[in-house]
Design a protein around this motif. Sequence first.
Motif, short mmCIF file in Angstrom:
data_model
loop_
_atom_site.label_atom_id
_atom_site.label_comp_id
_atom_site.label_asym_id
_atom_site.label_seq_id
_atom_site.Cartn_x
_atom_site.Cartn_y
_atom_site.Cartn_z
N UNK A 153 0.79 -1.15 0.04
CA UNK A 153 0.02 -0.11 -0.05
C UNK A 153 0.46 1.49 -0.07
N UNK A 154 0.98 1.50 -1.22
CA UNK A 154 1.83 3.05 -1.38
C UNK A 154 1.82 3.25 -2.35
N UNK A 155 1.84 5.11 -3.06
CA UNK A 155 1.39 5.51 -4.05
C UNK A 155 2.79 6.41 -4.14
N UNK A 156 3.73 6.33 -3.46
CA UNK A 156 4.73 7.33 -3.75
C UNK A 156 6.00 6.60 -4.15
N UNK A 157 6.73 7.69 -4.75
CA UNK A 157 8.44 7.66 -5.37
C UNK A 157 9.10 6.65 -4.21
N UNK A 158 9.72 5.53 -5.32
CA UNK A 158 10.14 4.15 -4.25
C UNK A 158 10.33 3.29 -4.36
N UNK A 188 4.51 7.71 -11.18
CA UNK A 188 5.48 8.49 -12.25
C UNK A 188 5.54 7.41 -13.29
N UNK A 189 6.22 7.87 -13.97
CA UNK A 189 7.27 7.11 -15.68
C UNK A 189 8.28 6.34 -14.24
N UNK A 190 8.77 5.50 -13.74
CA UNK A 190 9.66 5.53 -13.76
C UNK A 190 10.28 5.27 -11.71
N UNK A 191 10.52 4.41 -11.08
CA UNK A 191 11.07 4.32 -9.92
C UNK A 191 9.88 3.51 -8.70
N UNK A 218 -0.64 -6.52 -7.88
CA UNK A 218 -0.80 -4.69 -8.29
C UNK A 218 0.53 -3.78 -7.76
N UNK A 219 1.78 -4.74 -8.89
CA UNK A 219 2.94 -4.25 -9.19
C UNK A 219 2.61 -3.41 -9.90
N UNK A 220 2.43 -2.61 -9.73
CA UNK A 220 1.78 -1.60 -10.83
C UNK A 220 2.53 0.15 -10.83
N UNK A 221 3.58 0.12 -9.39
CA UNK A 221 4.16 1.41 -9.37
C UNK A 221 5.21 1.78 -10.47
N UNK A 222 5.87 0.82 -11.51
CA UNK A 222 6.52 0.94 -12.13
C UNK A 222 6.54 -0.63 -13.45
N UNK A 223 6.76 -0.28 -14.43
CA UNK A 223 6.88 -1.63 -15.72
C UNK A 223 7.81 -2.98 -14.57
#
Length: 451
Positions: A153-158, A188-191, A218-223
């Motif tokens: 559960x995160x929406x931030x970069x990192x 974001x697009x990366x990270x 739901x590993x959607x924070x990065x490609x």
Amino acid sequence: MRLFFVPLVAAALLVVPGPAASAAQVRVTSLAALQSAMDKANPGDTIVLADGSYSAGSTLSIKRSGSSSAPVTIAAEHSGQATITGSKTFAFASGVSNVVLRGFKFRGSARLSVPAGASNNRLTRNDFQLTTDGNWVTVSGDDTVVDRNVFQNRTSEGVFLQILGPSGAMAKRVHVHHNYFFNHQFTGTNGGESIRLGLSDRQSSTANALIENNLFEKADGDSEAISVKSSDNVVRYNTIRDSKGYIVLRHGNRSTVEGNVLFGSGIRFHGNDHKIVNNYVANSGDRAIVFGSGDEADSGPTSKLHDRPDRVTVAYNTVLGSSSVIDGDGGDFKPKDCVVADNIVKGTSGTLVTLPGGSVVKYEGNITFGGAAGIPSRNVDPKLVKDAAGLYRLASGSPAIDTGVGSYPAAAKDFDLQARSGTFDVGADEYFASGTTRVPLTKADVGPTAP
């Protein structure tokens, strides 16, 4: 003849002391008492923090080591019932070894780190859901084990979990297993990777990390759900579902991606001498396995450009999609001296294998079906049958049975971990009329309550 004896007192200095005759079991009810108990810990001691929520305003320093047979254990009294909030958290001192950190719920703003020089430590059955950006857990110590945790559960970069090492090098033999990585929604697009194993400036460093039996949802924070930027690693037996993130060998050489079960995800790679074997990849779209772009022939030790895939073997995978099921990103430097062998590639339309012109690839033993092959292959129905777990397997009479071509010992166990025999069956599944079969991982198999 003169005889020489080592004095007994000198010999005693060579003996590594074991735990005390009676290892301490200490229960504490405050962070101050926890710090005091940690400062006095001896090998074999267990310190438990009573259930409750504790705000850490100062660092909880871990400075005392255990031994390989008698670690120091710092634990929640009941798993998940001791919550650490606030601006600080635990900190391993450099040189600390054989410490187990178990069962805490982390809800503060402080990131956790195992530094270079702290070896043979273990993070187990913890729940990480921090209130900060950046990399939540960083492991730089050799032989660290990260198992049965949840990162969620995160929406931030990192990233959830980063593995590094000393400056310019990698931690050795880090083992990451049976963790649950859930719901990274950075836009974001990366990270926003779930796991990042190295950095561009570590790509030539051997890590010998083992990433296995983890579940990603739901590993959607990065490609890149698992981003590998180091060399000589193994990524195996993981399950990824409902995620845009792939397993990606972004930098480095000689890694193995084996026996993973991926739904709606895929595998992409750059670099040299990798083995991509026995994976089950079911992507409802295209690009299930991707030969990454080549911006340069071979990356230098600090390059951030995309390294051309050289001498990569893609063998005995079952790859399901629509069109361009096995694809290539192109670039000025095309894949060179690679092998695509004994895979089942099944689509629904278009051309199934679409590597860029100029690629130097050996094709043998592949079965394609559901579209134009795009490569030399047997374009026949592999007769896959869906099992109770939702996996498409070989059935009796399949043309894939006993028709593998060439010698690929890295694929000697199929994705069920069953030993192949005789002439191997094409695809990730070796056909057996009966026997134990593997199922994709579920939440019951991973995380703090897993066996």
